[in-house]
Design an enzyme around this catalytic site. Structure first.
Site, PDB file in Angstrom:
ATOM      1  N   SER A 113       0.800  -1.217   0.000  1.00  0.00           N
ATOM      2  CA  SER A 113       0.000   0.000   0.000  1.00  0.00           C
ATOM      3  C   SER A 113       0.839   1.277   0.000  1.00  0.00           C
ATOM      4  O   SER A 113       1.638   1.498  -0.894  1.00  0.00           O
ATOM      5  CB  SER A 113      -0.945  -0.039   1.194  1.00  0.00           C
ATOM      6  OG  SER A 113      -1.850   1.011   1.118  1.00  0.00           O
ATOM      7  N   HIS A 114       0.665   2.067   1.056  1.00  0.00           N
ATOM      8  CA  HIS A 114       1.314   3.377   1.155  1.00  0.00           C
ATOM      9  C   HIS A 114       2.723   3.282   1.724  1.00  0.00           C
ATOM     10  O   HIS A 114       3.397   4.289   1.884  1.00  0.00           O
ATOM     11  CB  HIS A 114       0.466   4.255   2.070  1.00  0.00           C
ATOM     12  CG  HIS A 114       0.193   3.557   3.380  1.00  0.00           C
ATOM     13  ND1 HIS A 114      -0.654   2.471   3.467  1.00  0.00           N
ATOM     14  CD2 HIS A 114       0.697   3.743   4.615  1.00  0.00           C
ATOM     15  CE1 HIS A 114      -0.675   2.039   4.710  1.00  0.00           C
ATOM     16  NE2 HIS A 114       0.139   2.774   5.428  1.00  0.00           N
ATOM     17  N   ASP A 277      -2.168   6.470  -3.488  1.00  0.00           N
ATOM     18  CA  ASP A 277      -1.041   5.790  -2.827  1.00  0.00           C
ATOM     19  C   ASP A 277      -0.427   4.707  -3.717  1.00  0.00           C
ATOM     20  O   ASP A 277      -0.738   4.610  -4.899  1.00  0.00           O
ATOM     21  CB  ASP A 277      -1.513   5.191  -1.501  1.00  0.00           C
ATOM     22  CG  ASP A 277      -2.478   4.038  -1.701  1.00  0.00           C
ATOM     23  OD1 ASP A 277      -3.176   4.028  -2.732  1.00  0.00           O
ATOM     24  OD2 ASP A 277      -2.534   3.139  -0.841  1.00  0.00           O
ATOM     25  N   ASP A 279      -0.821   1.494  -4.190  1.00  0.00           N
ATOM     26  CA  ASP A 279      -1.662   0.560  -4.940  1.00  0.00           C
ATOM     27  C   ASP A 279      -2.970   1.182  -5.416  1.00  0.00           C
ATOM     28  O   ASP A 279      -3.861   0.474  -5.897  1.00  0.00           O
ATOM     29  CB  ASP A 279      -1.939  -0.699  -4.116  1.00  0.00           C
ATOM     30  CG  ASP A 279      -2.661  -0.403  -2.816  1.00  0.00           C
ATOM     31  OD1 ASP A 279      -2.469   0.692  -2.269  1.00  0.00           O
ATOM     32  OD2 ASP A 279      -3.415  -1.265  -2.345  1.00  0.00           O
ATOM     33  N   ASP A 281      -5.548   2.689  -3.908  1.00  0.00           N
ATOM     34  CA  ASP A 281      -6.855   2.625  -3.245  1.00  0.00           C
ATOM     35  C   ASP A 281      -7.109   3.808  -2.312  1.00  0.00           C
ATOM     36  O   ASP A 281      -8.238   4.058  -1.925  1.00  0.00           O
ATOM     37  CB  ASP A 281      -7.082   1.284  -2.533  1.00  0.00           C
ATOM     38  CG  ASP A 281      -6.015   0.953  -1.514  1.00  0.00           C
ATOM     39  OD1 ASP A 281      -5.100   1.782  -1.319  1.00  0.00           O
ATOM     40  OD2 ASP A 281      -6.080  -0.141  -0.922  1.00  0.00           O
ATOM     41  N   ARG A 282      -6.056   4.538  -1.946  1.00  0.00           N
ATOM     42  CA  ARG A 282      -6.260   5.700  -1.064  1.00  0.00           C
ATOM     43  C   ARG A 282      -6.337   6.989  -1.871  1.00  0.00           C
ATOM     44  O   ARG A 282      -5.856   7.036  -2.999  1.00  0.00           O
ATOM     45  CB  ARG A 282      -5.098   5.831  -0.086  1.00  0.00           C
ATOM     46  CG  ARG A 282      -4.977   4.671   0.855  1.00  0.00           C
ATOM     47  CD  ARG A 282      -3.874   4.924   1.854  1.00  0.00           C
ATOM     48  NE  ARG A 282      -3.847   3.847   2.833  1.00  0.00           N
ATOM     49  CZ  ARG A 282      -3.423   3.985   4.072  1.00  0.00           C
ATOM     50  NH1 ARG A 282      -2.965   5.139   4.485  1.00  0.00           N
ATOM     51  NH2 ARG A 282      -3.437   2.965   4.913  1.00  0.00           N
ATOM     52  N   GLU A 364     -10.955   7.047   7.842  1.00  0.00           N
ATOM     53  CA  GLU A 364     -10.078   8.195   8.095  1.00  0.00           C
ATOM     54  C   GLU A 364      -8.724   8.023   7.433  1.00  0.00           C
ATOM     55  O   GLU A 364      -8.010   8.990   7.214  1.00  0.00           O
ATOM     56  CB  GLU A 364      -9.909   8.406   9.614  1.00  0.00           C
ATOM     57  CG  GLU A 364      -9.509   7.170  10.419  1.00  0.00           C
ATOM     58  CD  GLU A 364      -8.168   6.594  10.089  1.00  0.00           C
ATOM     59  OE1 GLU A 364      -7.231   7.386   9.875  1.00  0.00           O
ATOM     60  OE2 GLU A 364      -8.037   5.366  10.048  1.00  0.00           O
ATOM     61  N   LYS A 376     -11.391   0.009  -1.443  1.00  0.00           N
ATOM     62  CA  LYS A 376     -11.464   1.452  -1.574  1.00  0.00           C
ATOM     63  C   LYS A 376     -10.812   1.838  -2.896  1.00  0.00           C
ATOM     64  O   LYS A 376     -10.064   1.051  -3.464  1.00  0.00           O
ATOM     65  CB  LYS A 376     -10.820   2.142  -0.381  1.00  0.00           C
ATOM     66  CG  LYS A 376      -9.410   1.700  -0.037  1.00  0.00           C
ATOM     67  CD  LYS A 376      -9.063   2.297   1.313  1.00  0.00           C
ATOM     68  CE  LYS A 376      -7.606   2.083   1.672  1.00  0.00           C
ATOM     69  NZ  LYS A 376      -7.388   0.817   2.386  1.00  0.00           N
TER      70      LYS A 376
HETATM   71  C1  G16 Z   1      -5.420  -0.783   5.122  1.00  0.00           C
HETATM   72  C2  G16 Z   1      -6.841  -1.203   5.319  1.00  0.00           C
HETATM   73  C3  G16 Z   1      -7.651  -0.034   5.811  1.00  0.00           C
HETATM   74  C4  G16 Z   1      -7.042   0.556   7.046  1.00  0.00           C
HETATM   75  C5  G16 Z   1      -5.598   0.915   6.786  1.00  0.00           C
HETATM   76  C6  G16 Z   1      -4.866   1.358   8.034  1.00  0.00           C
HETATM   77  O1  G16 Z   1      -5.328   0.132   4.080  1.00  0.00           O
HETATM   78  O2  G16 Z   1      -7.414  -1.699   4.142  1.00  0.00           O
HETATM   79  O3  G16 Z   1      -8.939  -0.494   6.049  1.00  0.00           O
HETATM   80  O4  G16 Z   1      -7.744   1.685   7.443  1.00  0.00           O
HETATM   81  O5  G16 Z   1      -4.915  -0.213   6.297  1.00  0.00           O
HETATM   82  O6  G16 Z   1      -4.842   0.303   8.927  1.00  0.00           O
HETATM   83  P1  G16 Z   1      -3.977   0.362  10.241  1.00  0.00           P
HETATM   84  O7  G16 Z   1      -4.497   1.537  11.001  1.00  0.00           O
HETATM   85  O8  G16 Z   1      -4.197  -0.943  10.913  1.00  0.00           O
HETATM   86  O9  G16 Z   1      -2.540   0.599   9.825  1.00  0.00           O
HETATM   87  P2  G16 Z   1      -4.161   0.046   2.999  1.00  0.00           P
HETATM   88  O10 G16 Z   1      -4.392   1.234   2.109  1.00  0.00           O
HETATM   89  O11 G16 Z   1      -2.885   0.137   3.792  1.00  0.00           O
HETATM   90  O12 G16 Z   1      -4.330  -1.254   2.325  1.00  0.00           O
END
Ligand code: G16
Length: 543
Positions: A113-114, A277, A279, A281-282, A364, A376
Site C-alpha cells: 500500500s502506502h 497511494d 496501490d 486505493d487511497r 479516516e 477502496k
Molecule cells: C489498510 C486497510 C484499511 C485501514 C488501513 C490502516 O489500508 O485496508 O482499512 O484503514 O490499512 O490500517 P492500520 O491503522 O491498521 O494501519 P491500505 O491502504 O494500507 O491497504
C-alpha cells in the site's frame, strides 16, 4: 516443465494483518517464503483446482518476481486460469473489479500500500475473495492456521513467463492471460460518472493536478484524466510507476504529499488537486487553499453522490470505520439511510456491501469507495469529486464550507507515533484497558471523561464478532479520542491516536484543526500515559 512437490517448514509470523501480510521485502525474498504463504492460502480456501485467479500488484520492488512464483504455484495446484495485469501491474481497485467482472474465484494482490518500496523497504501480499474484497477474518485466520503447519508446496520447474506480452500463454495446464490493467477499470468509471460534464468543466478552464506518487495509479490517471477528460498534459505528475516509488513514501497525506499541498496553498495553485497511494486505493483531496480531511470527504461524497449518474437512485446506506469521524453519520441521518460503524479494515465493509445495506464506505485513513468494487478506490473518489464540482459549479472550499454550515464541523486529526517499541506500546494499551472502568468522571487537563470502552463489532449480516478493535474515550462536550495499534506497519509498533471534536452549525467553524483538538490531544496523552510508555512527546505524522 515438470511439477514438483517440495517439503518445507513453517515460517513464523505469516499472520495477515489489517490488510494481508506485510513485511520487510527481504523477508518476502527469503527462499520459500512466498511459496509457503501462497500454498497456505490455497490450502485454506480448499485448493485452486480448476479455479480462476486474478494476480497483480503495485509494481514495487520484487513484484514481478513474486508474481512468477505465484503463477507457478497456482499452475502446479491445478488452477485453470490466471488473469494478470500486464507487467504485473494492477491497482487494488482494478484487481477487485477484474475479480468481479471476470467472475474469478479470487485474487492475489501484491502491495504494501502506502509503505515505501525497495529491497530495504516493505512488501505485501493479500488474498481477495470472489466478491473482489479482502478476505474476511474467518479466511485470514484459516490462512494463518495453514502457515503454521505447512509441510510441502507444489510448484513447476519452468522458465519465467513474459509478463509484457498481452494475450494468453500456457503455464503447464493453466492459461495465463495478460490484460491491459487500465481498460476494464476505465470502462467501469465511464458507467458511473458523467464524463461529458467533467470534460466540459475542464475545457472551461478548471485546473487540476493529480499526484500519482510514482506508483500504480499513474497509467490510470493519465488515461482517464488527461487522455479522456482532456486535462492538459502534465496535470498528472509522478505518473510513471517505479519499483521504489521514486524513493518516496507513496502515502497521500499532507506530510508525504507536501509538495502538492504547498502547491494548492500557493497563489498559482490549481482549482482541484488529489493524490493516490502505492496501490491506488487511497486518496487525498485538496482545493485551492484547502485540505479536505478523509472523514469530511466521505461525508461530502455521501451528501452529494446523487449528482453522479451511477448514484442517481440514491444511497442504500453508508459505513465508516470506528475511528473515522462521525461527519457522515449526520448526513445519513438527514438522508434517512442506514449508517454502520465497523472496525478498521476494508474487509469489514464486504458483507454490508454484498447485502445491499450500504452504497458508500470510507475511512479516516484516506480510503473511500462504493459498491462498484469491494476495495477502496482512489481515482474513483477523485472522479466523484470532479463530477460533483462539475454539477455544482462551485469551488472545493465552497463545498466544504457549505457542508459545515449545514451539518456542523467534525474537527478531526490522526496522530501517528511510528516505530515505537512493540512491547512498550502493548504495555501502554494493556495498562489503559485495565484502567478503563475507572476513567468515567475523571478530568484530564481541560477535559472530563464521560465514557470509555473497547470497541467490539458484531457483523449484522453473518453475526461474526470482532473484539478488541480499539480504545474509545469520550469527553464532555462531545469530543472523542481513540487509540489503537496499526495492523499494517512492519517495524515495531505504530500507535494511532484519533482525535475528534464537534462544532455545531452555530459554533466556531473556522478554527485551525490542531488548535481545535489541542485539549483532547493532551487529555488522551495524559490518560494513556503515552510519554511514559513510548518516550514520545509529539507524533511523527499528523493527518
Ligand atoms: C489498510 C486497510 C484499511 C485501514 C488501513 C490502516 O489500508 O485496508 O482499512 O484503514 O490499512 O490500517 P492500520 O491503522 O491498521 O494501519 P491500505 O491502504 O494500507 O491497504
Amino acid at each position: 516443465m515438470s511439477k514438483v512437490t517440495r517439503s518445507c517448514t513453517p515460517f513464523s509470523g505469516q499472520k495477515p494483518g489489517t490488510s494481508g501480510l506485510r513485511k520487510k521485502t527481504r523477508i518476502f525474498m527469503e527462499p520459500g517464503y512466498v511459496e509457503t504463504f501462497v500454498q497456505s492460502v490455497f490450502n485454506a480456501i480448499g485448493g485452486v483446482q480448476d479455479k480462476t485467479l486474478v494476480v497483480g500488484g503495485d509494481g514495487r520492488f520484487f513484484n514481478a518476481e513474486a508474481i512468477q512464483t505465484i503463477l507457478r504455484i497456482a499452475a502446479a495446484n491445478g488452477a485453470a486460469r490466471a488473469i494478470v495485469g500486464q507487467n504485473g501491474l494492477l491497482s487494488t481497485p482494478a484487481a477487485s473489479n477484474l475479480i468481479r467482472k471476470r467472475k474469478a474465484n479470487g485474487g492475489l494482490i501484491l502491495s504494501a500500500s502506502h509503505n515505501p518500496g525497495g529491497i530495504d523497504e516493505d512488501f505485501g501480499l493479500k488474498y481477495n475473495i470472489s466478491n473482489g474484497g479482502p478476505a474476511p477474518e474467518s479466511v485470514t485466520a484459516a490462512i494463518f492456521e495453514e502457515t503454521s503447519k505447512i509441510a510441502e508446496y507444489h510448484t513447476l520447474e519452468t522458465d519465467d513467463l513474459d509478463l509484457e506480452r498481452l494475450g494468453e500463454q500456457s503455464l503447464g495446464s493453466m492459461t495465463v492471460e495478460l490484460v491491459d490493467p487500465v481498460k476494464d477499470y476505465a470502462e467501469l468509471m465511464r458507467q458511473l460518472f458523467d464524463f461529458g460534464k467533467i470534460r466540459d468543466l475542464i475545457a472551461g478552464g478548471f485546473t487540476l493536478r493529480f499526484d500519482a506518487m510514482h506508483a500504480v495509479t499513474g497509467p490510470y490517471a493519465k488515461a482517464i484524466l488527461e487522455d479522456e477528460l482532456g486535462a492538459p498534459a502534465g496535470s498528472v505528475i509522478n505518473a510513471v510507476p517505479s519499483v521504489d516509488f521514486g524513493k518516496g513514501h507513496p502515502d497521500p497525506n499532507p506530510i508525504w504529499a507536501k509538495p502538492l499541498v504547498d502547491l494548492v496553498m500557493s497563489e498559482h495553485g490549481p482549482d482541484f488537486a488529489a493524490a493516490s497511494d502505492g496501490d491506488g486505493d487511497r486518496n487525498m483531496i485538496l482545493g485551492k487553499g484547502i485540505y479536505v480531511t478523509p472523514s469530511d470527504s466521505l461525508a461530502i461524497l455521501a451528501a452529494n453522490a446523487q449528482r453522479a449518474p451511477g448514484y442517481a437512485a440514491g444511497l442504500a446506506g453508508v459505513a465508516r470505520s470506528m475511528p473515522t469521524s462521525s461527519a457522515c453519520d449526520r448526513v445519513a441521518e438527514k438522508l434517512g439511510i442506514g449508517c454502520y460503524e465497523t472496525p478498521t479494515g476494508w474487509k469489514f465493509f464486504g458483507n454490508l456491501l454484498d447485502a445491499g445495506r450500504v452504497t458508500l464506505c470510507g475511512e479516516e485513513s484516506a480510503g473511500t469507495g462504493s459498491d462498484h468494487v469491494r476495495e477502496k478506490d482512489g481515482l474513483w473518489a477523485v472522479l466523484l469529486w470532479l463530477n460533483i464540482l462539475a454539477e455544482r459549479a462551485v469551488s472545493v472550499r465552497d463545498v466544504l464550507e457549505d457542508h459545515w454550515a449545514t451539518y456542523g464541523r467534525n474537527y478531526y486529526s490522526r496522530h501517528d507515533y511510528e516505530a515505537v517499541s512493540a512491547d512498550a506500546a502493548q504495555e501502554m494499551m494493556a495498562d489503559l484497558i485495565a484502567r478503563l472502568p475507572e476513567l468515567e468522571g475523571k478530568t484530564a487537563g481541560n477535559c472530563q471523561v464521560t465514557a470509555a470502552d473497547q470497541f467490539s463489532y458484531q457483523d449484522p449480516v453473518d453475526g461474526s464478532v470482532s473484539n478488541n478493535q480499539g480504545i474509545r474515550i469520550w469527553f464532555a462536550g462531545g469530543g472523542r479520542g481513540v487509540l489503537r495499534l496499526s495492523g499494517t506497519g512492519t517495524e515495531g509498533a505504530t500507535l494511532r491516536v484519533y482525535l475528534e471534536r464537534y462544532a455545531p452549525t452555530d459554533g466556531d467553524l473556522g478554527v485551525e484543526t490542531q488548535a481545535a483538538l489541542k485539549d483532547i490531544a493532551e487529555a488522551v496523552a495524559e490518560l494513556s500515559r503515552l510519554t511514559h510508555y513510548t518516550g514520545r512527546t509529539a507524533p511523527d505524522v499528523m493527518t
